[in-house]
Design a protein around this motif. Structure first.
Motif, PDB file in Angstrom:
ATOM      1  N   ALA C 228       0.840  -1.193   0.000  1.00 33.98           N
ATOM      2  CA  ALA C 228       0.000   0.000   0.000  1.00 33.98           C
ATOM      3  C   ALA C 228       0.870   1.235   0.000  1.00 33.98           C
ATOM      4  O   ALA C 228       0.969   1.926   0.994  1.00 33.98           O
ATOM      5  CB  ALA C 228      -0.889  -0.007   1.211  1.00 33.98           C
ATOM      6  N   PRO C 229       1.505   1.473  -1.120  1.00 29.28           N
ATOM      7  CA  PRO C 229       2.435   2.595  -1.195  1.00 29.28           C
ATOM      8  C   PRO C 229       1.833   3.874  -0.635  1.00 29.28           C
ATOM      9  O   PRO C 229       2.444   4.571   0.144  1.00 29.28           O
ATOM     10  CB  PRO C 229       2.713   2.726  -2.674  1.00 29.28           C
ATOM     11  N   ASN C 230       0.621   4.154  -1.056  1.00 29.38           N
ATOM     12  CA  ASN C 230      -0.006   5.389  -0.586  1.00 29.38           C
ATOM     13  C   ASN C 230      -1.353   5.069   0.012  1.00 29.38           C
ATOM     14  O   ASN C 230      -2.385   5.132  -0.646  1.00 29.38           O
ATOM     15  CB  ASN C 230      -0.187   6.352  -1.744  1.00 29.38           C
ATOM     16  N   GLU C 231      -1.316   4.732   1.266  1.00 33.32           N
ATOM     17  CA  GLU C 231      -2.521   4.154   1.853  1.00 33.32           C
ATOM     18  C   GLU C 231      -3.728   5.034   1.618  1.00 33.32           C
ATOM     19  O   GLU C 231      -4.734   4.578   1.119  1.00 33.32           O
ATOM     20  CB  GLU C 231      -2.280   3.875   3.337  1.00 33.32           C
ATOM     21  N   ASP C 232      -3.670   6.275   1.948  1.00 36.02           N
ATOM     22  CA  ASP C 232      -4.806   7.124   1.570  1.00 36.02           C
ATOM     23  C   ASP C 232      -4.385   8.578   1.402  1.00 36.02           C
ATOM     24  O   ASP C 232      -5.084   9.471   1.815  1.00 36.02           O
ATOM     25  CB  ASP C 232      -5.962   7.008   2.557  1.00 36.02           C
ATOM     26  N   ALA C 233      -3.260   8.765   0.785  1.00 38.40           N
ATOM     27  CA  ALA C 233      -2.768  10.114   0.539  1.00 38.40           C
ATOM     28  C   ALA C 233      -3.716  10.858  -0.386  1.00 38.40           C
ATOM     29  O   ALA C 233      -3.449  11.038  -1.561  1.00 38.40           O
ATOM     30  CB  ALA C 233      -1.380  10.037  -0.076  1.00 38.40           C
ATOM     31  N   ALA C 234      -4.839  11.248   0.111  1.00 33.18           N
ATOM     32  CA  ALA C 234      -5.876  11.839  -0.730  1.00 33.18           C
ATOM     33  C   ALA C 234      -5.513  13.250  -1.177  1.00 33.18           C
ATOM     34  O   ALA C 234      -4.916  13.989  -0.405  1.00 33.18           O
ATOM     35  CB  ALA C 234      -7.195  11.877   0.004  1.00 33.18           C
TER      36      ALA C 234
END
Lengths: 234, 234, 234, 234
Positions: C228-234
């Motif tokens: 999950a490189p960018n788990e939730d970098a929204a």
């Protein structure tokens, strides 16, 4: 849009089949201990909600609930025709889910519930339950997107227990559950009271959320909308 | 600040309604098996804590607990007037939550508990329970921000079972639970002993946390403080 | 190092207090239904493991278990004196946790268990349980660091149920549980058999893990160690 | 490839031992309350699935299920010989897991189940259960990779309760469970009906998934195929 409606229909099918089916299973096995039955019903419903929102959220938003679609319409996220199409898909898929549960457990497909669920306590329960559900969705969608699936799932897990109505919190599932004379059922005559309370709770949550969760990140939060940039890049 | 106080009040409302409401539901249905009732009460409380901390953490820090506000004041995260305002919001919102639970379950709104909860075993329980809760918060907030919501929720799930008091660990909820003659209640005369033990446990945790969790990342861990850089940077 | 040992001692204190305390609570309340008691014991233990590994993992690695420290010594992650210090801290903290559970529940502090836990089925259980625990740790630590806390917690949740011994899987907790004549106890005479089986299972897991989890990412997986490189970098 | 097959065999060993072992434990302790037994069986199975998929997913994909391997073959993710090797490893490891459960609980290693599981309701259950399982895997693998382990685990938790068959959803475990005359067993004569229904459900899910989850990101989704950037940007 066709994919979105398919996602709403399939998700509602699986969700409503789970609510009704796990209720039948739990009541069959629980030897008269209704708290044990409700534990089984709760765990199944919460687990399925997590799965469906995770899987179908990126396709349709994973409403499965006309109260959610109503609020999303009010907030301008979807148009009025889209909202009606969503609600239709939810009802059609969800009722088929209830019927599928009946087939799986060898019950008559077409039933009407005789279970009384009415009175001030239950209506207040539905209003508070739906208020909390919508607040959870609006609060997590904005600042903690990744936590929407467990947020909604755990909210319903709690709400099954802290309300005297066991928290339907969804007009479509209220209608569908009227068509099942099992653990999760509700007598058709008591459906309108539930739906009215649910809509009031949803509208209240929408107003509160506007005040509570501003569009801009809260001032003294460093990077509030970047909850976990590198989840496990070990 | 108005948003923060609203978040504390709404969060305490939902949390305390869940603790008391799920206790009523569980006891009503559990057919005399108190362990089954406690399972329902536990799952509902833990699930709601996860939801509320996820949703309201970015707004107010999601204390819902004067012991937490006290420690945050001692650590200079909030001022003394802010701490008092937080505690007031927690009590006001929380007591309304207890009353809402009574309305939902058709009980008299105003009650006083008659349930005895006193003695050395229970006081030690409250001190240890609150010690662990504060340590969990301080330990996860610093190095693993993203895990604060499940950390606190799972901590309380465990603490409901490993302490003889079922882990109130919160002076506001102790007061509010004195106003409910149900499963989760506590006789008013036994409230001061619980609160004193909770404060002692919280203060001890604050001291231990200073030694255990240094400000700088621990040296020989590869990337110990980046499992989730900014969960809710409170 | 002092921080690490304090973390091991405090973590073992909380963990062993949870295992023994929740066992006492569960047995007291479960009205003779041992499966209900084991559910309470399971949920409390799993939840506390998640909390302690999340909170103390960055400090000491969160072993709380001489079988884990042994394997980490074999893999060169810690030195021999460190391993002995870890084990000493685990035993000292953990036994105090058992005593604290006795104080919380109003039992005599010093007890010896009379509960028989012996025989081939139980020894095979302990070997398999510890094999799986070590494999879980080694497998998740390498490629999916962030999932170690839920991985270990859920593993123990499962192992409480699929082994006939309810999965002690930890020499220190085996010794400490011999000092409690309650739900979680084990007669002192049966401790050596458990510990021997646990060590054999741990050693086997270490060998299997070397073959199963290579140092380098598996070739044909797209991004196997970046789930999950960018788990939730929204 | 040798590592992959070892992962499939070890994972199936642990999974099937958990399903059968926790069933034995639960039935032994549940005092005749089958819902309580199913709760223990459910929690253990879901927890172990989370662990195994987390740990072994990066090695072999963590199928543990011929229905999954079949669908992966149809989608061209693995070759035909690989699929057969996977299925062989699943069956060999899994049956040894069932036997290990028998050894742990002091039962005869070799048994055949006498438990009737047949009829239209159960077959529809298996078809729907497997349909949902495959849809969950295909839906989460594509857009939300990091949530595959909890997605599959929670799906099975729900499916144990909402289907009348308790959701085997796996041809290998169906065969292995025929070799255990315990809670989780199935009479050998009823195995073919289950497997046929499972394959039909899996094939249907594969077709639906192609329509529901397109290869390209859904148009109005910002970055839908990057499992986590925008968790469910609806």
């Amino acid at each position: 849009m066709r994919q979105k409606l398919a996602a709403e229909a399939i998700g509602s099918f699986m969700l409503f089949a789970t609510v009704v089916g796990s209720g039948i299973m739990a009541e069959n096995l629980a030897d008269g201990n209704v708290a044990v039955a409700l534990l089984g019903n709760t765990i199944a419903t919460g687990a399925m909600l997590f799965v469906l929102i995770t899987m179908l959220g990126p396709v349709s938003g994973a409403h499965f609930n006309p109260a959610v679609s109503l609020v999303m319409r009010l907030r301008g996220e979807i148009t009025t025709p889209q909202a009606w199409a969503y609600v239709t898909a939810q009802l059609a898929g969800g009722i088929m889910g209830v019927w599928a549960a009946h087939v799986m457990f060898g019950l008559p497909v077409l039933e009407l519930s005789t279970k009384a669920r009415t009175g001030m306590g239950q209506w207040v329960s539905e209003a508070i339950a739906t208020f909390g559900l919508i607040l959870t969705i609006l609060g997590t969608v904005k600042h903690r997107h990744v936590w929407v699936p467990p947020g909604v799932a755990f909210y319903i897990v709690a709400a099954y227990w802290f309300t005297s109505s066991t928290s339907f919190a969804n007009p479509a599932i209220t209608i569908a559950r009227a068509m099942s004379n099992t653990f999760a059922g509700i007598a058709p005559a008591h459906v309108p009271g539930f739906i009215l309370a649910q809509i009031l709770g949803a509208l209240a949550a929408n107003v509160v959320a506007m005040a509570l969760f501003p569009d801009e990140p809260v001032a003294d939060e460093p990077v509030p909308n970047e909850p976990a940039p590198n989840e496990d890049a070990a």
